[in-house]
Design an enzyme around this catalytic site. Sequence first.
Site, PDB file in Angstrom:
ATOM      1  CG  ASP A  47      37.366  46.075  29.683  1.00 23.52           C
ATOM      2  OD1 ASP A  47      37.893  46.665  29.033  1.00 23.52           O
ATOM      3  OD2 ASP A  47      36.410  46.082  29.440  1.00 23.52           O
TER       4      ASP A  47
ATOM      5  NE  ARG B 213      33.086  45.655  29.201  1.00 31.34           N
ATOM      6  CZ  ARG B 213      32.963  44.731  29.938  1.00 31.34           C
ATOM      7  NH1 ARG B 213      33.283  45.524  31.220  1.00 31.34           N
ATOM      8  NH2 ARG B 213      33.151  43.523  30.112  1.00 31.34           N
TER       9      ARG B 213
ATOM     10  CE1 TYR C 268      39.382  52.280  33.700  1.00 33.90           C
ATOM     11  CE2 TYR C 268      38.010  53.029  31.789  1.00 33.90           C
ATOM     12  CZ  TYR C 268      39.150  51.628  32.739  1.00 33.90           C
ATOM     13  OH  TYR C 268      39.350  50.975  31.945  1.00 33.90           O
TER      14      TYR C 268
ATOM     15  N   PRO D 160      44.652  53.337  34.369  1.00 34.79           N
ATOM     16  CG  PRO D 160      42.734  51.816  35.428  1.00 34.79           C
ATOM     17  CD  PRO D 160      43.354  52.653  35.750  1.00 34.79           C
TER      18      PRO D 160
END
Lengths: 607, 607
Positions: free
Chosen positions: A50, A241, A249, A328
């Site tokens: 994302d 977000r 994470y 990521p």
Amino acid sequence: MVTFEESSVDVLIIGAGPAGLMACNALARSGVSVRIIDQRPDKVAAGQADGIQPRTIEVFQSYGLAERLLKKGNQMHMAAFYNPSPDGGIELTDRVPDVTATSARYPFEVTLHQGAIESIFLDSMRGSGVGVSRPVLPISLTLSEDESLLNDPQTHPVRVELQHLLENGEVGPTEIVHAKFVVGADGAHSWVRRVLNISMDGEQTDYIWGVVDFTPDTDFPDVRNKTAIHSNNGSCMIIPREDDKVRIYIQLDDKTAHVTADGRVDKNKLQPHLLLEQVQKALHPYYIRTPEKFDWWTIYIIGQRVASKFSARERVFIVGDACHTHSPKAGQGMNASMNDSHNLAWKLAHVLKGWANMSLLKTYEFERRKYAQDLIDFDRQFAKLFSGKPRTKETDDGVSHEDFLKAFQTFGGFTSGIGIRYAPSAITSDKHQSLAKNLIVGQRMLPQVFLQAADSRPVEIQNLLPSDARFKLLVFTGNSSDAAQLEKLRMSSSNLEVALSDLTAGRKVISTFDVVAISSATKASVRYNDLPKFLWSHWSKVLIDDADVRGFLGGDGYTNYGIDRTQGAIVVVRPDGYVGMICPLHEVNDFVAYFSGFVGKSAVITN
Amino acid sequence: MVTFEESSVDVLIIGAGPAGLMACNALARSGVSVRIIDQRPDKVAAGQADGIQPRTIEVFQSYGLAERLLKKGNQMHMAAFYNPSPDGGIELTDRVPDVTATSARYPFEVTLHQGAIESIFLDSMRGSGVGVSRPVLPISLTLSEDESLLNDPQTHPVRVELQHLLENGEVGPTEIVHAKFVVGADGAHSWVRRVLNISMDGEQTDYIWGVVDFTPDTDFPDVRNKTAIHSNNGSCMIIPREDDKVRIYIQLDDKTAHVTADGRVDKNKLQPHLLLEQVQKALHPYYIRTPEKFDWWTIYIIGQRVASKFSARERVFIVGDACHTHSPKAGQGMNASMNDSHNLAWKLAHVLKGWANMSLLKTYEFERRKYAQDLIDFDRQFAKLFSGKPRTKETDDGVSHEDFLKAFQTFGGFTSGIGIRYAPSAITSDKHQSLAKNLIVGQRMLPQVFLQAADSRPVEIQNLLPSDARFKLLVFTGNSSDAAQLEKLRMSSSNLEVALSDLTAGRKVISTFDVVAISSATKASVRYNDLPKFLWSHWSKVLIDDADVRGFLGGDGYTNYGIDRTQGAIVVVRPDGYVGMICPLHEVNDFVAYFSGFVGKSAVITN
């Protein structure tokens, strides 16, 4: 009941994630006949990749898709760093700009869940009348070995057998598609890659990470910044977000992650609240409450690998996760994937339209495989730093904040996507670099505000570089208010017109090239219609290098680009927005030589 | 067949031009029951008013409508002036910024035809489930004389009889509407105004102007700027428009205009190509070819008039051209009209919701009639200058370029709409002006970029002032990173909370007021969640006065506003975006006094 259908298409794309959709949308916009299939019954609903980097936002803008991305997504402007505090908790060490690449047009990252990004492409494709066929599985792929077929871009040498699935999960009809080209955008476990027998080079690391997406209830003051937390109770990274959610994470040890004897993670033994417990420990003394629900979660062991080849005979290509996998956390995955497709799409369009010969397609692997290798090199270093223990009085071998910050900023050009530079090739010629010292050949065209000469309206030059599969010729004319310069310009323009007409072999020049003139005249004196008509297909295509009426926007473009105001230059921007070559204004031989290297008319079809 | 229907509504709007639609959209957004009728079968297709001033763009932005306006419209950044040249033609004398008001958020004018602007409102209204009933004619209007009804805002003292028309032009059913309030937005020949027997004060001038809209073919270099041409062959003014069109205003003499004996223009004797011939003469030596078609044209004699009253008993109002007519060249008409409605709509909403008493509605005429008078004073001077002969060696009494330019710039604050200042009244109290020296009470809130404290994202303060019928309390807290200041702030916040709770009489504070906190802390040190929770209903409502991560945007907001960084202040912004009052941070008595002057609970209903 099983039926057989048979059809043909210019490009078949296998996989409708961000990489496949970027390719499909770009090709459909260029008027290429394209089809896209996916085995999933629907687009991604939550989670997964994302993060959208500054360069990728620019790329979205070039397709007219940035507005929606910016409206829906969250923006990360600031990165914060927390480290162990003397009292056993954590404390704020530093806040720095998240994006350090100074030339980024959008100086921030956008976060938006993958499904929303896929929707942006799907809606755009709908405008071109293209949708995703799903759920459809590829069963077999055969590439002809007939050289004469392979050398002729107008043949259909790839045969793909497709299996449709019904809503109830049962097997539906089978279908045969004959394609001129196939793009495999089918992810890390790519079926296309396996069929082509392409190996992945690289290794798996020891780092294990968990990921949770949820709406936080916390007193932690940096929950809306991109925050790296190194504590003596573990490390984690917060990515804010859209819709007030965050992604976190979490670094896990083997025990917490339930690593099995064969080195795999046993996801069944884990639950997201167990991952969050690690976050709660790391964030101490701040609280972050366990939410009622998690939007998404997963766990993974970092593997860093690059495919040994990116195509089979430039007829079947792989893009995205099918060619590179990595961690990521630096938010590179989806960006690298979509930019593979952005690099490939215009080349396919040019070959299919007969504007360029097959050799152009070789530059895809040349440019993107090197990038993928750089990416995993970076990722290896960054993951190591991030997974390391913080340096404290007791652990002198730990990672200090200074080390981490230095790496964060050193890699800024890379992680933002802004610093990517394609090496010299048939489409990237740095012979005349000195004529525009700061427009680095192989890098994306630098943003800069100019004014429209006719009405002094400020315009960002990138807005005149849409991803429409056309080369852009930016003609820096020097001062068009100067009679002598204008006279020289008339001669140059005339030579350029002849050269372009020759290169396009009688086609309308405007279908392959777009011309923009940029004069160093002032808004007080310029007369836009003094310029040779060949240099402006519309009044809005004559720009001047001057500041707007309030002096806030624009000006100093020639200086920022390193172009001499008397000498001028022609800057060729590739259809993907990268500087392809620079040419003297008053001499177009090298310009012709550059295009002759891959343009259909004068080049021999090579394999 | 004639049938009768009978219904009731809170607000009935008569006339669906820009003024009526602005009122309807604003009321519908606020959740007021509203109905709008128009006698025209469809919206305007071309021509008519089309200039949108900088302040009006800000107002559109406050309704979430600026994006589409800016996407569809043409922008005018530059004004050019041509005067007689020695060789008998014209020559460029000067180019200057079209908008001279330095604080304009949008430093340009937008041109877009009236039908496109009406569409923006119609689409927005559709989102609230409101459409225009058309074609419908009002037949009679009766206002009750019962004082007890008139004093109670929840009664329906206005009875309007409507005549529906059928598609074939025949007379359809008749209808009776009982309304709490009626808004007459029915143009210069307003039926509502005539029914109310309101006179128009003012006079007709001798200036006659023609207007043509078309797509030009010309070598004139300033055809995309707003260009005033004074030639010895007549004067004209070029207004560039969307889709490469232009509008040209042409001064006509009595003979060309075919003025009849009774002082009226005989439009039947004129054709647009005759008007263009005047332009062709004035533009010499440049050519402008006669187009195959004109999009629109008209001719008019300037009249400057203001209605003697703007309402009957604050139950029936008139807005827009119904209350003021003037020349169109300075592009004020549609702007003045829409801003009448913008001023009125929130007041109606507050009274209808029981938040404010009827006295609030008196401020509509007080504020907008004074503005209309200023407008025609300005227009009289500007029209005289514009219609005057250019000064040459022969005509010493002509208008010099310097005179004209001076007037153009002197009136800039007015013509842009930016300088409008409402005089002191119940809703405009300048008692504490000194606490925010540059936020002039009665003027619109100054644009300024701040950062969101939680994520350092830049945000324009005007984006936090949507036209949602709520008062905005901007709490300038001083430095919230300072422990002593934070302690004082906790006390202030607590006092403010009590005062607001009292003023809103138990309703949710958030339905009438929105609170935004603006700290002078830096992005390096701020902790947004340190602030008292009453000051931030969401993390995005805490701002800081600092520059963005690149230092390009934001910073110096306290200084620009003239607010002391230690003392702070509370700035009350009215629902229409105008500064209503300023209050000391640590003392809320005057704050309570201000609202008590018109808020429903503590004020007596007066008439």
